[in-house]
Design a protein around this motif. Structure first.
Motif, short mmCIF file in Angstrom:
data_model
loop_
_atom_site.label_atom_id
_atom_site.label_comp_id
_atom_site.label_asym_id
_atom_site.label_seq_id
_atom_site.Cartn_x
_atom_site.Cartn_y
_atom_site.Cartn_z
N CYS A 199 -2.42 10.42 -11.51
CA CYS A 199 -1.45 9.49 -11.57
C CYS A 199 -1.56 8.55 -12.75
CB CYS A 199 -1.53 8.53 -10.14
SG CYS A 199 -3.03 7.80 -9.97
N ALA A 228 0.69 -1.50 -0.11
CA ALA A 228 0.02 0.15 -0.11
C ALA A 228 1.05 1.20 -0.10
CB ALA A 228 -0.78 0.00 1.21
N THR A 286 2.63 1.59 -3.44
CA THR A 286 1.67 1.99 -4.41
C THR A 286 1.15 3.50 -4.49
OG1 THR A 286 0.95 -0.15 -4.72
CG2 THR A 286 -0.33 1.55 -5.56
N VAL A 287 0.89 4.16 -2.98
CA VAL A 287 0.64 5.39 -2.88
C VAL A 287 1.86 6.42 -3.32
CG1 VAL A 287 0.43 7.38 -1.08
CG2 VAL A 287 -0.97 4.87 -1.13
N LEU A 326 -5.45 -0.83 -2.07
CA LEU A 326 -5.99 -0.09 -0.72
C LEU A 326 -7.36 -0.64 -0.24
CD1 LEU A 326 -4.72 3.71 -1.17
CD2 LEU A 326 -3.53 1.72 0.01
N LEU A 361 -4.56 1.85 -7.26
CA LEU A 361 -4.80 2.24 -5.88
C LEU A 361 -5.90 1.79 -5.05
CD1 LEU A 361 -4.14 6.22 -6.09
CD2 LEU A 361 -2.82 4.56 -4.78
N HIS A 362 -6.84 1.37 -5.99
CA HIS A 362 -8.16 1.03 -5.29
C HIS A 362 -7.98 -0.58 -5.12
CE1 HIS A 362 -11.13 4.15 -5.34
NE2 HIS A 362 -10.44 4.59 -6.57
N ALA A 379 2.03 6.66 -6.88
CA ALA A 379 1.16 7.59 -7.54
C ALA A 379 1.24 9.02 -7.19
CB ALA A 379 -0.41 7.13 -6.80
N THR A 397 -8.11 10.23 -4.06
CA THR A 397 -8.20 8.87 -4.38
C THR A 397 -7.96 7.95 -3.36
OG1 THR A 397 -8.24 9.73 -6.81
CG2 THR A 397 -7.87 7.31 -6.19
N VAL A 398 -6.89 8.36 -2.80
CA VAL A 398 -6.07 7.52 -1.62
C VAL A 398 -7.17 7.32 -0.45
CG1 VAL A 398 -4.35 7.39 0.14
CG2 VAL A 398 -3.85 7.66 -2.40
#
Length: 219
Positions: A145, A82, A85-86, A157, A153-154, A89, A196-197
């Motif tokens: 991103c 996580a 990836t964040v 997360l 992200l989805h 992005a 988005t996060v």
């Protein structure tokens, strides 16, 4: 003289997080049948039992939805993924030209447990993602991103969020915010990514906005 006895059959096994022991343990997935017994001898069926999950250590029986909880090992891996990836992005949204941003990003990923992460690795990954998205030769800060990272992200997360307490989810968001702020105020693209996060982490929009503003205030 008489009573009910349960006969268990093993239909699977594996490793799970035992709520009784409070740690990762081996388990057996059991289904059972109740039997009416006289003098210890099973005579008549009295229906089915289970299914249940039995801990190999404490022998406790738990409902099968216990298996939905990740093991400690799996949870740690999910959290590392996580944060990574964040970070990617935010870098893709804000660009990789700032050495301060890259330093902050690499330190954040290493703190999450990926000890071998370097600035060069992050820079290369973001550049490859930009090229694959058809952004080669343009400023990577162009438009958030990109669709690929937004989807990722989805995917990364959302499975984590139910197993992470609110302060933990807020920490993941704030880590991304600090990377974005390392070279100055948020760009529009960075703010969109961080929003988005927050959404993927199941934080309400108002709380996400407050956290992003709080991150701008030096502690």
């Amino acid at each position: 003289m008489y009573g009910i006895r349960t006969v268990w059959d093993t239909v699977g096994d594996g490793e799970f997080f035992c709520p009784g022991c409070g740690g990762d343990r081996n388990y057996r997935h059991l289904t059972g049948r109740h039997r009416f017994t006289v003098l210890g001898l099973p005579l008549f069926p009295r229906g089915s039992a289970g299914p249940v999950v039995e801990c190999a250590a404490c022998r406790g029986h738990f409902p099968t939805d216990t298996l939905d909880h990740p093991t400690t090992t799996r949870f740690s891996a999910m959290l590392r993924e996580a944060v990574h990836t964040v970070t990617l992005a935010v870098l893709a949204a804000g660009g990789t030209t700032s050495r301060t941003v890259l330093e902050t990003a690499a330190a954040t990923v290493r703190d999450a447990g990926l000890d071998d992460c370097t600035q060069e690795q992050l820079f290369t990954i973001v550049e490859v993602l930009a090229a694959e998205a058809g952004q080669g030769g343009t400023d990577p800060a162009a438009e958030a991103c990109g669709a690929a990272l937004a989807i990722e992200l989805h995917e990364v997360l959302k499975p984590l969020a139910p197993h992470l307490a609110v302060p933990g989810r807020e920490t993941v968001l704030l880590q991304g915010a600090r990377i974005a702020l390392a070279d100055g105020p948020y760009s529009q693209a960075e703010r969109e990514v961080l929003t988005t996060v927050g959404s993927a982490l199941q934080l309400c929009p108002a709380d996400t906005a407050k956290l992003l503003e709080a991150a701008r205030t030096p502690s």
